[in-house]
Design a protein around this motif. Structure first.
Motif, short mmCIF file in Angstrom:
data_model
loop_
_atom_site.label_atom_id
_atom_site.label_comp_id
_atom_site.label_asym_id
_atom_site.label_seq_id
_atom_site.Cartn_x
_atom_site.Cartn_y
_atom_site.Cartn_z
N MET A 17 -16.61 -33.61 14.31
CA MET A 17 -15.34 -34.00 14.23
C MET A 17 -14.18 -33.13 14.49
O MET A 17 -13.52 -33.45 15.39
N ILE A 18 -14.10 -32.22 13.74
CA ILE A 18 -13.18 -31.16 13.84
C ILE A 18 -13.99 -29.87 14.14
O ILE A 18 -14.73 -29.59 13.21
N LYS A 19 -13.63 -29.09 15.08
CA LYS A 19 -14.40 -27.86 15.39
C LYS A 19 -13.39 -26.71 15.76
O LYS A 19 -12.68 -26.78 16.92
N LEU A 20 -13.29 -25.67 14.85
CA LEU A 20 -12.57 -24.49 15.67
C LEU A 20 -13.26 -23.37 15.93
O LEU A 20 -14.26 -23.07 15.02
N GLU A 21 -13.37 -22.94 16.96
CA GLU A 21 -14.26 -21.60 17.26
C GLU A 21 -13.42 -20.52 17.65
O GLU A 21 -12.66 -20.52 18.59
N ASN A 22 -13.57 -19.39 16.79
CA ASN A 22 -12.93 -18.07 17.24
C ASN A 22 -11.40 -18.16 17.35
O ASN A 22 -10.84 -17.69 18.24
N ILE A 23 -10.95 -19.00 16.43
CA ILE A 23 -9.47 -19.15 16.38
C ILE A 23 -8.58 -18.07 15.91
O ILE A 23 -9.05 -17.58 14.93
N THR A 24 -7.62 -17.43 16.97
CA THR A 24 -6.78 -16.51 16.31
C THR A 24 -5.51 -16.80 16.81
O THR A 24 -5.15 -17.45 17.83
N LYS A 25 -4.46 -16.47 15.74
CA LYS A 25 -3.06 -16.78 16.24
C LYS A 25 -2.27 -15.71 15.74
O LYS A 25 -2.20 -15.21 14.59
N VAL A 26 -1.49 -14.91 16.74
CA VAL A 26 -0.76 -13.91 16.62
C VAL A 26 0.79 -14.35 16.83
O VAL A 26 1.21 -15.00 18.01
N PHE A 27 1.60 -13.81 15.80
CA PHE A 27 3.14 -14.06 16.00
C PHE A 27 3.65 -12.82 16.47
O PHE A 27 3.59 -11.84 15.61
N PRO A 28 4.52 -12.70 17.51
CA PRO A 28 5.42 -11.37 17.65
C PRO A 28 6.41 -11.39 16.74
O PRO A 28 7.07 -12.26 16.20
N SER A 29 6.77 -10.11 16.51
CA SER A 29 7.82 -9.55 15.34
C SER A 29 8.36 -8.42 15.84
O SER A 29 8.02 -7.77 16.76
N LYS A 30 9.71 -8.33 15.29
CA LYS A 30 10.35 -6.85 15.60
C LYS A 30 9.54 -5.70 15.23
O LYS A 30 9.80 -4.65 16.01
N ASN A 31 8.67 -5.95 14.16
CA ASN A 31 7.93 -4.65 13.80
C ASN A 31 6.50 -4.66 14.21
O ASN A 31 5.69 -4.01 13.84
N GLY A 32 6.37 -5.59 15.29
CA GLY A 32 4.86 -5.53 15.89
C GLY A 32 4.38 -7.09 15.87
O GLY A 32 4.86 -7.69 14.97
N ASN A 33 3.37 -7.14 16.19
CA ASN A 33 2.39 -8.46 16.08
C ASN A 33 2.09 -8.73 14.77
O ASN A 33 1.31 -7.74 14.16
N VAL A 34 1.78 -9.98 14.30
CA VAL A 34 1.64 -10.43 12.97
C VAL A 34 0.34 -11.33 13.32
O VAL A 34 0.42 -12.41 14.11
N THR A 35 -0.78 -11.22 12.91
CA THR A 35 -1.89 -11.96 13.01
C THR A 35 -2.22 -12.95 11.74
O THR A 35 -2.41 -12.32 10.75
N ALA A 36 -1.68 -14.02 11.97
CA ALA A 36 -1.57 -14.94 11.07
C ALA A 36 -2.99 -15.83 10.67
O ALA A 36 -3.31 -15.86 9.52
N VAL A 37 -3.88 -15.90 11.74
CA VAL A 37 -5.10 -16.44 11.56
C VAL A 37 -6.10 -15.41 12.50
O VAL A 37 -5.66 -15.38 13.60
N ASN A 38 -7.44 -15.09 12.04
CA ASN A 38 -8.03 -14.08 12.89
C ASN A 38 -9.55 -14.44 12.84
O ASN A 38 -10.22 -14.50 11.78
N ASN A 39 -9.88 -15.04 14.15
CA ASN A 39 -11.29 -15.27 14.43
C ASN A 39 -11.80 -16.21 13.29
O ASN A 39 -13.00 -16.01 13.05
N VAL A 40 -11.26 -17.07 13.09
CA VAL A 40 -11.75 -18.09 12.18
C VAL A 40 -12.43 -19.37 13.04
O VAL A 40 -12.18 -20.02 14.10
N ASN A 41 -13.79 -19.66 12.41
CA ASN A 41 -14.69 -20.72 12.91
C ASN A 41 -14.83 -21.58 11.55
O ASN A 41 -14.92 -21.37 10.42
N LEU A 42 -14.62 -23.06 12.06
CA LEU A 42 -14.54 -23.97 11.16
C LEU A 42 -15.19 -25.31 11.66
O LEU A 42 -14.64 -25.73 12.91
N HIS A 43 -16.09 -26.17 10.88
CA HIS A 43 -16.61 -27.34 11.31
C HIS A 43 -16.44 -28.19 10.46
O HIS A 43 -17.27 -28.11 9.34
N VAL A 44 -15.99 -29.22 10.41
CA VAL A 44 -15.70 -30.88 9.84
C VAL A 44 -16.82 -31.73 10.28
O VAL A 44 -15.91 -32.09 11.14
#
Length: 338
Positions: A1-28
């Motif tokens: 139904m829901i499948k996240l595979e190796n999900i990463t979300k990086v936000f750029p910022s003045k002090n460098g990139n911020v990784t909010a979600v790192n290599n997440v796998n999820l299956h509902v």
């Protein structure tokens, strides 16, 4: 139904990139309720917004019913999102619109005729038990009633999936329980799959089939709810469990008690919670069990009992008594300073 595979979300910022979600796998799986729990800043809200691409992942795959969302055209993505309802912590209701219009407006924008809009509004207001409030305004409603309106609005598009972004964290405990009961009803009667995020362990306890523990953007532990409550492995998970059960004892108390015995945590599941096993231990092995803390937790599909006991007696007999308890299906764990 829901499948996240190796999900990463990086936000750029003045002090460098911020990784909010790192290599997440999820299956509902279809029809299940899964919960993601973590402290503030763990990345929960970003994670749930990645499911319907309100946030686009930096890398990885997002699939719903086998359809890869990241490759869809804007029109196809909009159509897919109609099958994914979402409810929020702060309700997001139109303050100048009635309850009826808060639910009806999105349906009108999607092109449904007046008869269909009326049918759906009335149907889902009945499901959330607010049929008598359709002409009220949000300012006239309690927090729990506002959340019920938001849930009815999400259901009115008849989604297959419902995402919950801290939907109960602004509510008092009694109202929280009523909203959780409603979500269980929606899951059971309408067959809607639910993915929720929360920082409240009682939410996980009451309605979840499966749990993910999120820390610093990473899933550090995941298991069925019953496994998580009976055999937590990570320190963060144990801290969450401490918020709803009497698990924690002081280091000094444990050290003092260990001078003439063993301090052990016992976890009972299902029928074992009602068995007089400690009485049997005392009679069979001649040890004295002193209960230090105790509680029983009702999960969605099972019951878990927790006892922390001080066993006094010969060391050989203590070991034999713990082996007996293990053979009876009781999990035993020596308690260290926590």
């Amino acid at each position: 139904m829901i499948k996240l595979e190796n999900i990463t979300k990086v936000f750029p910022s003045k002090n460098g990139n911020v990784t909010a979600v790192n290599n997440v796998n999820l299956h509902v799986k279809k029809g299940e309720i899964h919960g993601v729990i973590g402290y503030s800043g763990a990345g929960k809200s970003t994670l749930i917004r990645l499911v319907n691409l309100l946030e686009k992942p930096t890398s990885g795959s997002v699939s719903i019913n086998g359809t890869e969302l990241t490759t869809l055209s804007p029109e196809k993505l909009r159509q897919t999102r109609q099958k994914v309802g979402m409810i929020f912590q702060h309700f997001n209701l139109l303050k100048t619109a009635t309850v009826y219009d808060n639910i009806a407006t999105p349906l009108k924008l999607l092109g449904y005729d007046k008869q269909e809009v009326k049918k759906r509004v009335e149907k889902y207001l009945k499901i959330v038990d607010l049929s008598d409030k359709q002409n009220s305004y949000p300012s006239q409603l309690s927090g729990g009633q506002k959340q019920r309106v938001a849930i009815a609005r999400a259901l009115s598009q008849e989604p297959e999936i419902l995402l919950s972004d801290e939907a109960t964290s602004a509510l008092d405990p009694e109202t929280t329980n009523s909203i959780l009961d409603l979500l269980l009803k929606i899951n059971e009667e309408l067959g809607i799959t639910i993915l929720l995020i929360t920082h409240e362990m009682n939410v996980i306890q009451k309605i979840c089939d499966y749990v993910y523990v999120l820390e610093n953007g990473e899933i550090i532990e995941q298991s069925s709810a019953i496994e998580l409550f009976t055999n937590p492995r990570k320190h963060t998970t144990k801290k969450f469990l401490d918020t709803i059960s009497q698990r924690k004892l002081s280091v000094s108390l444990i050290s003092q008690l260990k001078l003439n015995g063993t301090v052990t945590r016992l976890t009972f599941i299902g029928e074992n919670t009602g068995q007089p096993l400690l009485s049997q231990v005392s009679q069979k092995f001649g040890v004295e069990p002193n209960i230090l803390t105790a509680n029983i937790m009702e999960l969605k599909n099972d019951i878990v009992g927790n006892l922390v006991i001080h066993l006094v007696g010969e060391q050989e007999q203590i070991h034999a008594s713990l082996e007996f308890l293990n053979n009876q299906g009781v999990t035993t764990e020596e308690v260290e300073g926590e």
